[in-house]
Design an enzyme around this catalytic site. Sequence first.
Site, PDB file in Angstrom:
ATOM      1  N   ARG A 178       0.836  -1.217   0.000  1.00  0.00           N
ATOM      2  CA  ARG A 178       0.000   0.000   0.000  1.00  0.00           C
ATOM      3  C   ARG A 178       0.856   1.246   0.000  1.00  0.00           C
ATOM      4  O   ARG A 178       1.874   1.291   0.684  1.00  0.00           O
ATOM      5  CB  ARG A 178      -0.833   0.055   1.278  1.00  0.00           C
ATOM      6  CG  ARG A 178      -1.811  -1.028   1.417  1.00  0.00           C
ATOM      7  CD  ARG A 178      -2.816  -0.667   2.522  1.00  0.00           C
ATOM      8  NE  ARG A 178      -3.553  -1.878   2.817  1.00  0.00           N
ATOM      9  CZ  ARG A 178      -3.379  -2.569   3.931  1.00  0.00           C
ATOM     10  NH1 ARG A 178      -2.554  -2.140   4.866  1.00  0.00           N
ATOM     11  NH2 ARG A 178      -4.065  -3.664   4.112  1.00  0.00           N
ATOM     12  N   ARG A 251       4.833 -28.324   5.258  1.00  0.00           N
ATOM     13  CA  ARG A 251       5.637 -27.708   6.300  1.00  0.00           C
ATOM     14  C   ARG A 251       4.871 -27.843   7.600  1.00  0.00           C
ATOM     15  O   ARG A 251       3.620 -27.840   7.619  1.00  0.00           O
ATOM     16  CB  ARG A 251       5.872 -26.217   6.037  1.00  0.00           C
ATOM     17  CG  ARG A 251       6.834 -25.937   4.969  1.00  0.00           C
ATOM     18  CD  ARG A 251       8.229 -26.473   5.233  1.00  0.00           C
ATOM     19  NE  ARG A 251       9.066 -25.546   5.980  1.00  0.00           N
ATOM     20  CZ  ARG A 251      10.286 -25.851   6.398  1.00  0.00           C
ATOM     21  NH1 ARG A 251      10.786 -27.063   6.187  1.00  0.00           N
ATOM     22  NH2 ARG A 251      11.017 -24.970   7.027  1.00  0.00           N
ATOM     23  N   ARG A 282       8.567 -16.210  14.059  1.00  0.00           N
ATOM     24  CA  ARG A 282       7.715 -15.203  14.702  1.00  0.00           C
ATOM     25  C   ARG A 282       7.767 -15.367  16.212  1.00  0.00           C
ATOM     26  O   ARG A 282       7.995 -16.480  16.716  1.00  0.00           O
ATOM     27  CB  ARG A 282       6.241 -15.387  14.318  1.00  0.00           C
ATOM     28  CG  ARG A 282       5.961 -15.381  12.865  1.00  0.00           C
ATOM     29  CD  ARG A 282       4.479 -15.247  12.572  1.00  0.00           C
ATOM     30  NE  ARG A 282       3.795 -16.526  12.401  1.00  0.00           N
ATOM     31  CZ  ARG A 282       2.722 -16.697  11.643  1.00  0.00           C
ATOM     32  NH1 ARG A 282       2.183 -15.685  11.007  1.00  0.00           N
ATOM     33  NH2 ARG A 282       2.153 -17.872  11.535  1.00  0.00           N
ATOM     34  N   GLU A 302       7.965 -19.344  17.136  1.00  0.00           N
ATOM     35  CA  GLU A 302       7.494 -20.282  16.101  1.00  0.00           C
ATOM     36  C   GLU A 302       8.674 -20.745  15.238  1.00  0.00           C
ATOM     37  O   GLU A 302       9.382 -19.911  14.664  1.00  0.00           O
ATOM     38  CB  GLU A 302       6.453 -19.553  15.249  1.00  0.00           C
ATOM     39  CG  GLU A 302       5.841 -20.397  14.161  1.00  0.00           C
ATOM     40  CD  GLU A 302       4.682 -19.670  13.480  1.00  0.00           C
ATOM     41  OE1 GLU A 302       3.583 -19.602  14.053  1.00  0.00           O
ATOM     42  OE2 GLU A 302       4.895 -19.144  12.382  1.00  0.00           O
ATOM     43  N   ASP A 352      -7.364 -19.872   3.615  1.00  0.00           N
ATOM     44  CA  ASP A 352      -7.693 -19.050   4.778  1.00  0.00           C
ATOM     45  C   ASP A 352      -8.987 -19.570   5.394  1.00  0.00           C
ATOM     46  O   ASP A 352      -9.779 -20.225   4.729  1.00  0.00           O
ATOM     47  CB  ASP A 352      -7.877 -17.583   4.357  1.00  0.00           C
ATOM     48  CG  ASP A 352      -6.535 -16.898   4.163  1.00  0.00           C
ATOM     49  OD1 ASP A 352      -5.548 -17.339   4.778  1.00  0.00           O
ATOM     50  OD2 ASP A 352      -6.479 -15.919   3.393  1.00  0.00           O
TER      51      ASP A 352
HETATM   52  N1  UDP Z   1       6.144 -13.121   4.211  1.00  0.00           N
HETATM   53  C1  UDP Z   1       7.363 -12.503   4.179  1.00  0.00           C
HETATM   54  N2  UDP Z   1       7.746 -11.727   5.215  1.00  0.00           N
HETATM   55  C2  UDP Z   1       6.951 -11.536   6.291  1.00  0.00           C
HETATM   56  C3  UDP Z   1       5.691 -12.164   6.316  1.00  0.00           C
HETATM   57  C4  UDP Z   1       5.311 -12.966   5.263  1.00  0.00           C
HETATM   58  O1  UDP Z   1       8.119 -12.662   3.222  1.00  0.00           O
HETATM   59  O2  UDP Z   1       7.356 -10.825   7.236  1.00  0.00           O
HETATM   60  C5  UDP Z   1       5.773 -13.999   3.064  1.00  0.00           C
HETATM   61  C6  UDP Z   1       6.162 -15.431   3.324  1.00  0.00           C
HETATM   62  O3  UDP Z   1       6.545 -16.005   2.076  1.00  0.00           O
HETATM   63  C7  UDP Z   1       4.872 -16.043   3.797  1.00  0.00           C
HETATM   64  C8  UDP Z   1       3.864 -15.318   2.933  1.00  0.00           C
HETATM   65  O4  UDP Z   1       4.387 -13.987   2.844  1.00  0.00           O
HETATM   66  O5  UDP Z   1       4.842 -17.424   3.587  1.00  0.00           O
HETATM   67  C9  UDP Z   1       2.466 -15.297   3.488  1.00  0.00           C
HETATM   68  O6  UDP Z   1       2.483 -14.742   4.770  1.00  0.00           O
HETATM   69  P1  UDP Z   1       1.260 -14.885   5.765  1.00  0.00           P
HETATM   70  O7  UDP Z   1       1.505 -13.972   6.916  1.00  0.00           O
HETATM   71  O8  UDP Z   1      -0.001 -14.726   5.013  1.00  0.00           O
HETATM   72  O9  UDP Z   1       1.452 -16.382   6.239  1.00  0.00           O
HETATM   73  P2  UDP Z   1       0.655 -17.279   7.318  1.00  0.00           P
HETATM   74  O10 UDP Z   1       0.189 -16.389   8.425  1.00  0.00           O
HETATM   75  O11 UDP Z   1      -0.432 -17.959   6.549  1.00  0.00           O
HETATM   76  O12 UDP Z   1       1.707 -18.206   7.755  1.00  0.00           O
END
Ligand code: UDP
Length: 366
Positions: A178, A251, A282, A302, A352
């Site tokens: 954005r 995974r 995370r 995580e 989702d």
């Molecule tokens: N991603 C990234 N950096 C971040 C967060 C996400 O590169 O800080 C990328 C990463 O490839 C991830 C994808 O964006 O698998 C989708 O992120 P999302 O947060 O939607 O993943 P989820 O919460 O489903 O694990």
Amino acid sequence: MLVGKHYDYLVVGGGLYGSVFAHKAAHSGKKILLIDKRQTLGGNTYCEKIEDIIVHKYGPHIFHTSNKEIWNFVTSIVQFNRFTLQPLANYKGRLYNLPFNMNTFYALWNVKTPQEAMEMINQQKVKGSDCPENLEEQAISLVGNDIYKILIKGYTEKQWGRNCKKLPPFIISRLPIRFTYDNNYFNDLYQGIPIGGYNELISRLLTGIETHCNTDFFDNRQYFEDIADKIVFTGRIDEYYNYKFGKLEYRTMRWDTEIFDIPNYQGVAVVNFTDAKVPYTRIIEHKHFEFGTQSKTVISHEYPQEWQDKCEPMYPINDDKNNSLYNKYKALSNKQDNVIFGGRLAEYKYYDMDKVIESALSAPVR
Ligand code: UDP
């Protein structure tokens, strides 16, 4: 244990797909038996209370949707809070806002206007990647090299255990970009977390439905196939077909959860660690999902891992190799009238929650 009983539907798996389908079918007057091999229902939405804090045991689950019907459906079951995901990224000790927005661009390049930010990104885009073939090309073509290096590459390769050049572009398309100062991770119209947690949602969906935990379909397959007219199968499709074409890859995640005797550890629900050298992806501070004011706090680190037998398959790896294997199983499943295959594992899809619910609600009940 269930001698003499017969059901319209056997639902294998009490995650979101199974629970929503069971709810809908029961409301149409069908007799349902739902079984789950885990001790708990709700699949990966299952939460555990620790120090009076609702802990998202299988990773952060934030419900978001633009589909009014789905929002009306879930909010008719349980009330939702006003949580909005606004995660931070920590790269080598510096914090950046996610998703990629003007706050991120300001922190990275000190640019203050959308025009300046677009110029920076345009300078860094690689020419000739209008039709990106992998995640790296997609990321650089969308946000340029700096953001790719600082906020995407390390995180993504830890998350998926694969080089970004080997991953499909669609994974990164989940993230908005954005040119406004807006840190909301999602573009969706509706967002929140069930008040009382996801267990509340699941237990209300399943009120009045016969459920058995600690019950593995494959331990007693013939018996379960005979007990109902139809099956809703939400487990792994390759396992259903006895891996006859080979095993699909996933995974999985491990969480190290700790309690701290302080009210606030990181001031936000989710911080992503985007440097490849940090072993976890995370840190989740669970109380912030519900604006908790408890005196203690619970956090989880995580750690993504490659899936092996006996651990929980979490993310399907939708690369070419696995997708074409899945398509072979899918072709078999198309021929099977009495079984509905639904959800992340049975459809081998990075789904989702709102899409899972939508799919379960649109499955035919006959
Ligand atoms: N991603 C990234 N950096 C971040 C967060 C996400 O590169 O800080 C990328 C990463 O490839 C991830 C994808 O964006 O698998 C989708 O992120 P999302 O947060 O939607 O993943 P989820 O919460 O489903 O694990």
